[in-house]
Structures are given as structure tokens and as C-alpha cells.
Design a protein around this motif. Structure first.
Motif, PDB file in Angstrom:
ATOM      1  N   MET A 167       5.639   3.969  -9.757  1.00 33.29           N
ATOM      2  CA  MET A 167       6.678   3.278 -10.521  1.00 33.29           C
ATOM      3  C   MET A 167       7.257   4.193 -11.597  1.00 33.29           C
ATOM      4  SD  MET A 167       7.467  -0.114 -10.124  1.00 33.29           S
ATOM      5  CE  MET A 167       7.554  -0.768 -11.782  1.00 33.29           C
ATOM      6  N   LEU A 178       1.946   2.685  -0.217  1.00 30.88           N
ATOM      7  CA  LEU A 178       1.128   1.656  -0.841  1.00 30.88           C
ATOM      8  C   LEU A 178       0.485   0.744   0.208  1.00 30.88           C
ATOM      9  CD1 LEU A 178       3.395   0.598  -3.849  1.00 30.88           C
ATOM     10  CD2 LEU A 178       1.305   1.970  -3.922  1.00 30.88           C
ATOM     11  N   CYS A 191       5.529  -5.333  -0.767  1.00 29.07           N
ATOM     12  CA  CYS A 191       4.158  -4.855  -0.530  1.00 29.07           C
ATOM     13  C   CYS A 191       3.217  -6.013  -0.241  1.00 29.07           C
ATOM     14  CB  CYS A 191       3.669  -4.069  -1.749  1.00 29.07           C
ATOM     15  SG  CYS A 191       4.504  -2.486  -2.000  1.00 29.07           S
ATOM     16  N   LYS A 225       9.696  -4.228  -5.634  1.00 23.81           N
ATOM     17  CA  LYS A 225       9.131  -3.701  -4.389  1.00 23.81           C
ATOM     18  C   LYS A 225       7.756  -4.294  -4.080  1.00 23.81           C
ATOM     19  CE  LYS A 225       9.012   0.619  -5.298  1.00 23.81           C
ATOM     20  NZ  LYS A 225       9.758   0.505  -6.567  1.00 23.81           N
ATOM     21  N   PHE A 226       7.062  -4.795  -5.115  1.00 22.21           N
ATOM     22  CA  PHE A 226       5.734  -5.345  -4.871  1.00 22.21           C
ATOM     23  C   PHE A 226       5.789  -6.669  -4.121  1.00 22.21           C
ATOM     24  CE2 PHE A 226       4.966  -2.544  -8.537  1.00 22.21           C
ATOM     25  CZ  PHE A 226       3.996  -1.740  -7.973  1.00 22.21           C
ATOM     26  N   THR A 279      -5.331  -5.938  -2.089  1.00 21.00           N
ATOM     27  CA  THR A 279      -5.963  -4.693  -1.648  1.00 21.00           C
ATOM     28  C   THR A 279      -7.485  -4.806  -1.712  1.00 21.00           C
ATOM     29  OG1 THR A 279      -5.809  -3.758  -3.886  1.00 21.00           O
ATOM     30  CG2 THR A 279      -4.012  -3.273  -2.369  1.00 21.00           C
ATOM     31  N   PHE A 292       2.847  -7.697  -8.499  1.00 18.02           N
ATOM     32  CA  PHE A 292       1.980  -6.528  -8.694  1.00 18.02           C
ATOM     33  C   PHE A 292       0.513  -6.946  -8.758  1.00 18.02           C
ATOM     34  CE2 PHE A 292      -0.309  -3.996 -11.913  1.00 18.02           C
ATOM     35  CZ  PHE A 292      -0.399  -2.790 -11.223  1.00 18.02           C
ATOM     36  N   ALA A 337      -5.640   1.381  -6.537  1.00 20.32           N
ATOM     37  CA  ALA A 337      -4.376   0.721  -6.173  1.00 20.32           C
ATOM     38  C   ALA A 337      -3.504   0.507  -7.404  1.00 20.32           C
ATOM     39  CB  ALA A 337      -4.666  -0.610  -5.491  1.00 20.32           C
ATOM     40  N   CYS A 338      -4.113   0.107  -8.496  1.00 21.89           N
ATOM     41  CA  CYS A 338      -3.364  -0.148  -9.731  1.00 21.89           C
ATOM     42  C   CYS A 338      -2.769   1.142 -10.293  1.00 21.89           C
ATOM     43  CB  CYS A 338      -4.282  -0.806 -10.755  1.00 21.89           C
ATOM     44  SG  CYS A 338      -3.460  -1.254 -12.301  1.00 21.89           S
ATOM     45  N   THR A 371      -2.278   4.065  -8.780  1.00 19.67           N
ATOM     46  CA  THR A 371      -1.301   4.661  -7.863  1.00 19.67           C
ATOM     47  C   THR A 371       0.038   3.955  -7.953  1.00 19.67           C
ATOM     48  OG1 THR A 371      -3.082   5.267  -6.329  1.00 19.67           O
ATOM     49  CG2 THR A 371      -0.833   5.260  -5.459  1.00 19.67           C
ATOM     50  N   SER A 372       0.018   2.637  -8.023  1.00 21.16           N
ATOM     51  CA  SER A 372       1.262   1.865  -8.126  1.00 21.16           C
ATOM     52  C   SER A 372       2.000   2.192  -9.416  1.00 21.16           C
ATOM     53  CB  SER A 372       0.956   0.365  -8.064  1.00 21.16           C
ATOM     54  OG  SER A 372       0.311   0.017  -6.853  1.00 21.16           O
ATOM     55  N   VAL A 411      -2.457  -5.986  -5.997  1.00 17.16           N
ATOM     56  CA  VAL A 411      -3.724  -5.324  -6.333  1.00 17.16           C
ATOM     57  C   VAL A 411      -4.913  -6.167  -5.860  1.00 17.16           C
ATOM     58  CG1 VAL A 411      -5.180  -4.529  -8.227  1.00 17.16           C
ATOM     59  CG2 VAL A 411      -2.725  -4.062  -8.269  1.00 17.16           C
TER      60      VAL A 411
END
Length: 250
Positions: free
Chosen positions: A142, A247, A177, A173-174, A116, A109, A134-135, A137-138, A113
Motif C-alpha cells: 500500500m 497477496l 482480495c 483493493k482488499f 489468511t 483489510f 500478511a499484515c 506485506t499489505s 488478514v
């Protein structure tokens, strides 16, 4: 006659030593309050800290093997259930490859971030708001996914998995990403989509195999069909695609 001890009196008329005794009493009360608050906080935080220690009990070997499991889950056959110790409790990730952890989700995670921000900077569009967006929204996605998964287990009349278990599984999932965004930054946008499809499929397979241990633990008297259980697992796997894709735009 003037009071020879007038210089020891305060504005309240009390001698200085009386005021000192009062302050001492108030200090004792304050110390008691601080100690009581610390004890209450410790009683609440100690179990949480103990749980977090379990989820962060990892080794380098575990991290490498877990990443391999996330990226090529079809190569891992056999039993996906967690290993138990002599007391019947799940062993920590250090000794249990199929146990959920929070180390990999947290590190991926943070890496996502930061990537991004680097990606935005490479396009000349960086601003501190990019990292915050980004933080946040993630975290929101979640949270919504956690609600969905918990609701699914609840309506199927299942015993709910531990909160940190689901948090760890949703946080994997990160890893996808990071790989997707890394491929986009390194090789260009045309490589993003094939990497996105691959990582999404692998994450879906991983979650299906992992969460199956919870759906298979339903009691026999629970009227939950196999089709319903499998459908729930497939939906959880499929929703990873829109989340990862969304994302990826950051």
C-alpha cells in the motif's frame, strides 16, 4: 542542645514543610507541562480526527451501494464527480456515493488478514507469523502504491489529492482480495483465477473512472496531454493485478 524539630528535617536539612512547598511547586510545573503538552497534541490531532470522522461517516446503505459500485462499476453511468455542499466542499460519504471512505478499506483489510490465518489453519500451517506477514506485506505494498500515485500526480504538475483520499482508493483493493481468497477457500484453487481476473478488471475500471476527476482538474495552462493523463490512469489500473495476485498467495 538537641533540635526539638529534628524529627521534621529530611536528609537535606530542610524542614518538612519547606520540602512540601518545593514538591508543590514542582507539581505545579509538572501540571503546566502536562497541560501544555495536551494542548499541543490537541492542536495536532484535532484536525486529523476531524478528517477521519469525515472518512468514516458512512451508513449501511452507503456501504452496500459502494460495494456494488466496486464490483459492477460499468453499471453506474453518469457523473462520477463528488457531490458538493452549499459551501462548495465535498459532502461526506454518507451523502456522497462517489466520495472516498476509509471504513470499507479498513474492514476489508482486517477481514483479509483474518482470512489468511483461517486459510493457513485449514491447511495445518497456521502460526501467528502468518497474520503478521500478511499484515506487514499489505501495508508495504500500500505504501509503495501511494508513493507511485503521488509521484504520478506530482510529475504531471497536478495539485495533489488529499492523502486520505488516495489511501481510501488504494485500500479498496482488499475487497477484491477478500473475494478472491474467499472463492479459493470455498470452491478450490481453480476458481481463484477467474474471480481474480474479474475483480482485478472491476477494480481497474473503478479506479480509472474515479481518479479521472483529478486528472481532468488540471489547469488549462498545464502542458499535460490527454494521452499522458489516460496512460497514467491505465497504469494505476494495471498495477492492481500484480498486487492482488501477490497477496492472493497468503
Amino acid at each position: 542542645l538537641t533540635n526539638p524539630f529534628g524529627h521534621l528535617e529530611g536528609s537535606s536539612g530542610l524542614p518538612a514543610f519547606d520540602r512540601l512547598a518545593k514538591i508543590s511547586l514542582e507539581s505545579s510545573t509538572a501540571d503546566y507541562g502536562i497541560k501544555a503538552s495536551s494542548a499541543i497534541a490537541s492542536s495536532w490531532l484535532s484536525p486529523i480526527w476531524k478528517q477521519l470522522h469525515y472518512y468514516f461517516d458512512v451508513t449501511n446503505s452507503y456501504v452496500v451501494k459502494k460495494l456494488q459500485l466496486l464490483l459492477v462499476p460499468f453499471l453506474s453511468g453518469g457523473d462520477w464527480n463528488q457531490e458538493l455542499d452549499t459551501e462548495g466542499l465535498a459532502r461526506s460519504p454518507r451523502h456522497n456515493l462517489h466520495a472516498p471512505d476509509l471504513y470499507i478499506p479498513l474492514m476489508s483489510f482486517i477481514t483479509f488478514v483474518l482470512l489468511t490465518g483461517i486459510h493457513s489453519g485449514s491447511k495445518g500451517e497456521f502460526s501467528p507469523e502468518v497474520l503478521g506477514l500478511a499484515c506487514s506485506t499489505s501495508i508495504i505494498l500500500m505504501f509503495l502504491e501511494l508513493l507511485f500515485v503521488y509521484a504520478g500526480f506530482y510529475f504531471m504538475q497536478s495539485s495533489l489529492p488529499a492523502f486520505f483520499d488516495i489511501l481510501g482508493y488504494c485500500g479498496y483493493k482488499f475487497v477484491a482480495c477478500v473475494l478472491n481468497l474467499g472463492a479459493k477457500m470455498t470452491f478450490g484453487g481453480e476458481f481463484y483465477y477467474p474471480v481474480f481476473v474479474y475483480t482485478g478488471c472491476m477494480l481497474g475500471i473503478f479506479l480509472t473512472k474515479t481518479l479521472k476527476r483529478y486528472t481532468d482538474s488540471f489547469s488549462e495552462y498545464m502542458d499535460v496531454s490527454t494521452v499522458t493523463k489516460h496512460s497514467f490512469l491505465y497504469v494505476v489500473a494495471l498495477i492492481q493485478f500484480p498486487i492482488i495476485f501477490f497477496l492472493g498467495f497468503y
